[in-house]
Design a protein around this motif. Structure first.
Motif, short mmCIF file in Angstrom:
data_model
loop_
_atom_site.label_atom_id
_atom_site.label_comp_id
_atom_site.label_asym_id
_atom_site.label_seq_id
_atom_site.Cartn_x
_atom_site.Cartn_y
_atom_site.Cartn_z
N PRO A 71 2.43 10.94 5.61
CA PRO A 71 3.14 9.66 5.60
C PRO A 71 2.74 8.77 6.77
O PRO A 71 2.19 9.25 7.76
CB PRO A 71 4.62 10.07 5.70
N GLN A 72 3.01 7.50 6.62
CA GLN A 72 2.77 6.55 7.71
C GLN A 72 3.62 7.00 8.90
O GLN A 72 4.81 7.26 8.75
CB GLN A 72 3.19 5.16 7.25
N ILE A 73 3.01 7.11 10.06
CA ILE A 73 3.68 7.73 11.20
C ILE A 73 4.92 6.96 11.63
O ILE A 73 5.88 7.53 12.16
CB ILE A 73 2.67 7.91 12.37
N LEU A 118 -3.41 9.85 2.30
CA LEU A 118 -3.18 9.64 3.72
C LEU A 118 -2.79 8.19 3.96
O LEU A 118 -3.54 7.28 3.61
CB LEU A 118 -4.45 9.96 4.51
N ASP A 119 -1.62 7.99 4.56
CA ASP A 119 -1.15 6.62 4.80
C ASP A 119 -1.37 6.26 6.27
O ASP A 119 -0.61 6.69 7.14
CB ASP A 119 0.33 6.50 4.42
N GLU A 120 -2.41 5.52 6.53
CA GLU A 120 -2.77 5.05 7.87
C GLU A 120 -2.83 6.18 8.90
O GLU A 120 -2.13 6.14 9.91
CB GLU A 120 -1.79 3.97 8.33
N PRO A 121 -3.68 7.18 8.67
CA PRO A 121 -3.77 8.29 9.63
C PRO A 121 -4.46 7.89 10.92
O PRO A 121 -4.46 8.67 11.87
CB PRO A 121 -4.60 9.33 8.88
N LYS A 159 0.82 -1.21 0.00
CA LYS A 159 0.00 0.00 0.00
C LYS A 159 0.86 1.26 0.00
O LYS A 159 0.66 2.18 -0.79
CB LYS A 159 -0.93 0.01 1.23
N THR A 160 1.83 1.28 0.92
CA THR A 160 2.70 2.45 1.02
C THR A 160 3.52 2.63 -0.26
O THR A 160 3.68 3.75 -0.76
CB THR A 160 3.64 2.31 2.24
N THR A 161 3.99 1.51 -0.82
CA THR A 161 4.76 1.58 -2.06
C THR A 161 3.90 2.19 -3.17
O THR A 161 4.38 3.03 -3.94
CB THR A 161 5.23 0.17 -2.46
MG LIG Z 1 2.38 0.93 4.83
#
Ligand SMILES: [Mg+2]
Ligand SMILES: Nc1ncnc2c1ncn2[C@@H]1O[C@H](COP(=O)(O)OP(=O)(O)O)[C@@H](O)[C@H]1O
Lengths: 283, 248
Positions: free
Chosen positions: B75-77, B157-160, B44-46
């Motif tokens: 970004p993912q925290i 939004l990456d996993e907010p 997902k992040t990629t």
């Molecule tokens: Mg990720």
């Protein structure tokens, strides 16, 4: 008391104090960047790699500081390049650079015919023998670095904190990362004059972590670190002069003691605060 | 037919020689609210980093038929160094580009903009604090402010919703609904249960990408998509109550 002030009549002493103050300001700026980005180990690698340049310069009959500067700049930019590529164990690469630099230096110093003057200066520093020309160079570099930090404060901070977001924002991340690598390398080499290779990193870390006991705001850490570094190095020079012990080592010991005392002060202040004001007044 | 903001065609991406995302295609339209779900390590992040252009594209192409949109990114925290000495105010301000290349300080008007957003987010009392002193929810809020201060047309939004409490989560979702009126949103989460009432469509990412043009999804469909995620995460979430979101 008159003995205390009479030492200021000596040019070497005034130069030493001026050099200590300027080095403190330089180390405060660059060291805050180093500590914030957690690249202390990288900086250690750069510092020790520079000894290879010193040895080589001796052997070739060049200015040892020039050799150190070239080695430091190449290793700093090299590490930045490796970390960007990312598929190499960065810490191992730094460890190799660290010891290889020292090894190369030792071999070249050994091969240099005759006496190698000032070798001890590079290892342990000699702030009491700083010349006017060196002082002017230091002041000029300090000024340029301060200008760079002031003008480019935002991109410097942002590329250190979150390079990916900076890239999205269109900031030339590579430029600032490499520029800082060069500034770190040159600052370390210039500061070697005062405290030596073995001790120089302390000047770039101890005053900063002392300052960070009070604030975690990058902008405020710099002046506070400069204050602690200046206090420490001036005190170190006085102590070394009157106790007749090496200045560089005295400065570092003093900086460490200062950190511990300040930390103790902060801890006990916090503890008192937690106990509540009532108890404090009774005592 | 309405043109997509971002057109992702058969892309693959990854790290060094390792491909972690294969043959993914997706169109993002200006009013989309896409939930990107998938197992941890599914890519997902990629995917979002590739869209943002901070991750190299191995094959395929990403085009912007309406011109390159301004993108906001949270970004993912876990990828953030929370001990870095940067203040909340500086963090939010870092979402604004410099107007002068050789003197990249913020203009007065930009500083006012930062203060205004900090005020709206209720972060003003914390503005001078370093981010390390904030709670999980406050950090996410500050990063969200950084992401939206530039008025992006695509917000990623990456996993907010990691490390945040329930009350903040509710506030976050209210905020996103509001923002979705003005911008497309890509919301990454491994927790489909919580985000499904809010998103409009779902993309399942596990090496491959499967687009699901609805916000309701069943175990069976997830199986077909080869996307092992828990439907009922974090207790009871009423993810069947979806009709009220059809007001668009
Ligand atoms: Mg990720
Ligand atoms: N910087 C990296 N270097 C090497 N591999 C990585 C890196 N980041 C992620 N990966 C790998 O890529 C895969 C997908 O990761 P990621 O996109 O972060 O997944 P997700 O966000 O869905 O949890 C994982 O197998 C992970 O190990």
């Amino acid at each position: 008391m008159s003995e205390f002030f009479s030492i200021f009549e000596y040019a070497f002493f005034r130069n030493a104090i001026a050099s200590a103050l300027l080095t403190s300001v330089l180390a405060a700026m660059v060291g805050t960047y180093i500590v914030s980005r957690k690249i202390v180990f990288i900086s250690g690698g750069i510092t020790h790699a520079s000894f290879g340049g010193i040895g080589m310069a001796y052997f070739l009959g060049l200015n040892p500081f020039l050799g150190a500067a070239i080695f430091a700049v190449f290793s700093a930019t090299g590490i930045e390049w490796i970390s960007k590529k990312g598929n190499v164990r960065e810490d191992s690469a730094i460890a190799i650079l660290w010891s290889l630099g020292m090894a190369v230096g030792i071999i070249f110093v050994f091969m240099t015919p005759g006496y190698t003057p000032d070798l001890m200066t590079f290892l342990f520093g000699n702030i009491l023998s700083v010349t006017m020309a060196e002082l002017i160079l230091l002041a000029a570099f300090c000024l340029l670095t301060a200008l760079f930090f002031w003008i480019f404060y935002r991109p410097l901070l942002h590329t250190a904190f979150d390079p990916e977001f900076s890239q999205i924002m269109g900031i030339p991340v590579a430029f600032f990362r490499y520029a800082m690598a060069v500034i770190i390398a040159l600052s370390i080499v210039i500061s070697i004059r005062a405290v030596g290779i073995i001790l120089v990193l302390s000047l770039f870390t101890i005053p900063q972590i002392t300052a960070m006991l009070f604030t975690r705001d990058f902008r405020k850490i710099i002046p506070l670190a400069a204050f602690w570094a200046a206090l420490g190095s001036v005190m170190g020079i006085f102590l070394s002069y009157f106790l007749n012990i090496p200045a560089g080592a005295t400065i570092i010991c003093y900086l460490t003691l200062q950190f511990l005392l300040v930390k103790l002060f902060v801890i006990s202040k916090d503890a008192l605060k937690r106990q509540g004001p009532g108890k404090v007044h009774k005592g | 037919m309405n043109q997509p903001l971002v057109k992702i065609e058969h892309i693959s991406s990854g790290y060094f020689s390792e491909t972690v995302l294969k043959d993914a295609s997706l169109n993002i339209y200006p009013n989309d609210f896409i939930g990107i779900i998938g197992p941890n390590g599914g890519g997902k992040t990629t995917l979002v980093k590739t869209i943002l252009g901070i991750q190299p594209l191995f094959t395929g192409k990403i085009t912007f038929p309406l011109g390159r949109p301004a993108m906001g990114y949270l970004p993912q925290i876990s990828q953030i160094d929370k001990s870095f000495p940067i203040t909340v105010r500086e963090l939010v301000g870092s979402g604004l580009g410099a107007k002068r290349k050789w003197f990249p300080h913020l203009l007065k008007s930009q500083k006012t903009q930062v203060e205004k957003l900090l005020g709206e987010a209720g972060l003003l009392p914390l503005a001078s604090r370093p981010i390390g002193e904030l709670s999980g929810g406050q950090i996410q809020k500050a990063f969200l402010c950084r992401a939206i201060i530039n008025n992006p047309s695509l917000l990623i939004l990456d996993e907010p919703n990691t490390f945040v409490d329930k009350s903040f989560e509710k506030e976050l979702y209210r905020w996103l609904e509001e923002l979705n009126r003005k911008m497309a949103i890509l919301l990454v989460s491994h927790d489909i249960g919580t985000i499904s009432p809010m998103v409009k469509t779902i993309a399942c990412v596990n090496v491959n990408l499967h687009y699901h043009p609805s916000n309701q999804i069943t175990e069976d469909i997830l199986k077909v998509y080869n996307c092992p995620v828990d439907l009922i995460a974090h207790g009871s979430v009423p993810h069947r109550v979806l009709k009220e979101h059809d007001h668009e």
